[in-house]
Design a protein around this motif. Structure first.
Motif, PDB file in Angstrom:
ATOM      1  N   ASP A  89      91.983  60.629  20.779  1.00  0.00           N
ATOM      2  CA  ASP A  89      92.085  60.757  19.324  1.00  0.00           C
ATOM      3  C   ASP A  89      93.510  61.072  18.901  1.00  0.00           C
ATOM      4  O   ASP A  89      94.011  60.524  17.913  1.00  0.00           O
ATOM      5  CB  ASP A  89      91.140  61.854  18.805  1.00  0.00           C
ATOM      6  CG  ASP A  89      89.684  61.432  18.838  1.00  0.00           C
ATOM      7  OD1 ASP A  89      89.426  60.214  18.945  1.00  0.00           O
ATOM      8  OD2 ASP A  89      88.805  62.316  18.750  1.00  0.00           O
ATOM      9  N   GLN A  90      94.176  61.938  19.659  1.00  0.00           N
ATOM     10  CA  GLN A  90      95.545  62.306  19.313  1.00  0.00           C
ATOM     11  C   GLN A  90      96.481  61.106  19.451  1.00  0.00           C
ATOM     12  O   GLN A  90      97.350  60.882  18.610  1.00  0.00           O
ATOM     13  CB  GLN A  90      96.033  63.468  20.182  1.00  0.00           C
ATOM     14  CG  GLN A  90      97.383  64.002  19.757  1.00  0.00           C
ATOM     15  CD  GLN A  90      97.361  64.544  18.338  1.00  0.00           C
ATOM     16  OE1 GLN A  90      96.478  65.294  17.955  1.00  0.00           O
ATOM     17  NE2 GLN A  90      98.345  64.139  17.543  1.00  0.00           N
ATOM     18  N   ARG A  93      95.948  58.910  16.491  1.00  0.00           N
ATOM     19  CA  ARG A  93      96.600  59.484  15.310  1.00  0.00           C
ATOM     20  C   ARG A  93      98.112  59.279  15.362  1.00  0.00           C
ATOM     21  O   ARG A  93      98.744  58.933  14.364  1.00  0.00           O
ATOM     22  CB  ARG A  93      96.281  60.977  15.195  1.00  0.00           C
ATOM     23  CG  ARG A  93      94.861  61.264  14.804  1.00  0.00           C
ATOM     24  CD  ARG A  93      94.605  62.741  14.743  1.00  0.00           C
ATOM     25  NE  ARG A  93      93.208  63.023  14.469  1.00  0.00           N
ATOM     26  CZ  ARG A  93      92.698  64.236  14.358  1.00  0.00           C
ATOM     27  NH1 ARG A  93      93.474  65.303  14.495  1.00  0.00           N
ATOM     28  NH2 ARG A  93      91.417  64.408  14.105  1.00  0.00           N
TER      29      ARG A  93
END
Length: 166
Positions: A89-90, A93
């Motif tokens: 997820d990071q 992002r």
């Protein structure tokens, strides 16, 4: 005679307001008008002038002490109560942020290029109205120069942000 009566009446009317003012005590960086609390804490009476106290919010760090933080707490960029994000997820992002910044960089760069072309090394093309009004031409030239400076600063700022992501 009438003015004297009005002045006397006004003074008598304002007298109770002066008496109703409580004494203000200073306790370090705090102020209070509670006499019992002030005596217990050894506060001093504030004399002369008015005191205006604005209520502020307390820092969320708690404790209220000004003790220096350890180096481990200053290196952390998020509080310990922040939700954790997994690596995938990071990365997504970060990728989205990079794409947004690159798009913004392209827009800022094109804006800068347009202004630079319009500025024409300090001699923008004059319009018919500006032929009759030299002051308008000078103002437009200064506006273009200001816009170029701003656009150039935008480009540099976005480049700095992109270099932080890499």
């Amino acid at each position: 005679m009438k003015k004297t009566l009005v002045a006397l009446f006004t003074a008598v009317a304002l007298l109770p307001m002066a008496w109703s003012q409580d004494r203000i005590y200073r306790c370090g960086n705090e102020y209070t008008n509670n006499a019992n609390d002030a005596k217990q804490r050894g506060c001093k009476v504030v004399e002369g002038g008015n005191v205006t106290v604005l209520q502020g919010s307390r820092p969320s760090g708690g404790g209220g002490s000004a003790a220096p933080r350890s180096s481990s707490s200053t290196t952390s960029s998020s509080p310990s109560t922040a939700p954790k994000v997994d690596n995938a997820d990071q990365k997504a992002r970060d990728s989205d942020a990079r794409a947004i910044l690159e798009a913004e960089l392209r827009k800022a760069q094109s804006r800068f290029d347009e202004l630079k072309k319009e500025y024409n090394d300090g001699f923008p093309q004059k319009s018919a109205l500006e032929m009759r009004n030299p002051q308008g031409y000078a103002e437009r030239t200064a506006d273009i120069k200001t816009g170029m400076t701003r656009a150039e600063a935008d480009v540099e700022g976005i480049k700095r942000e992109l270099s932080r992501l890499k």
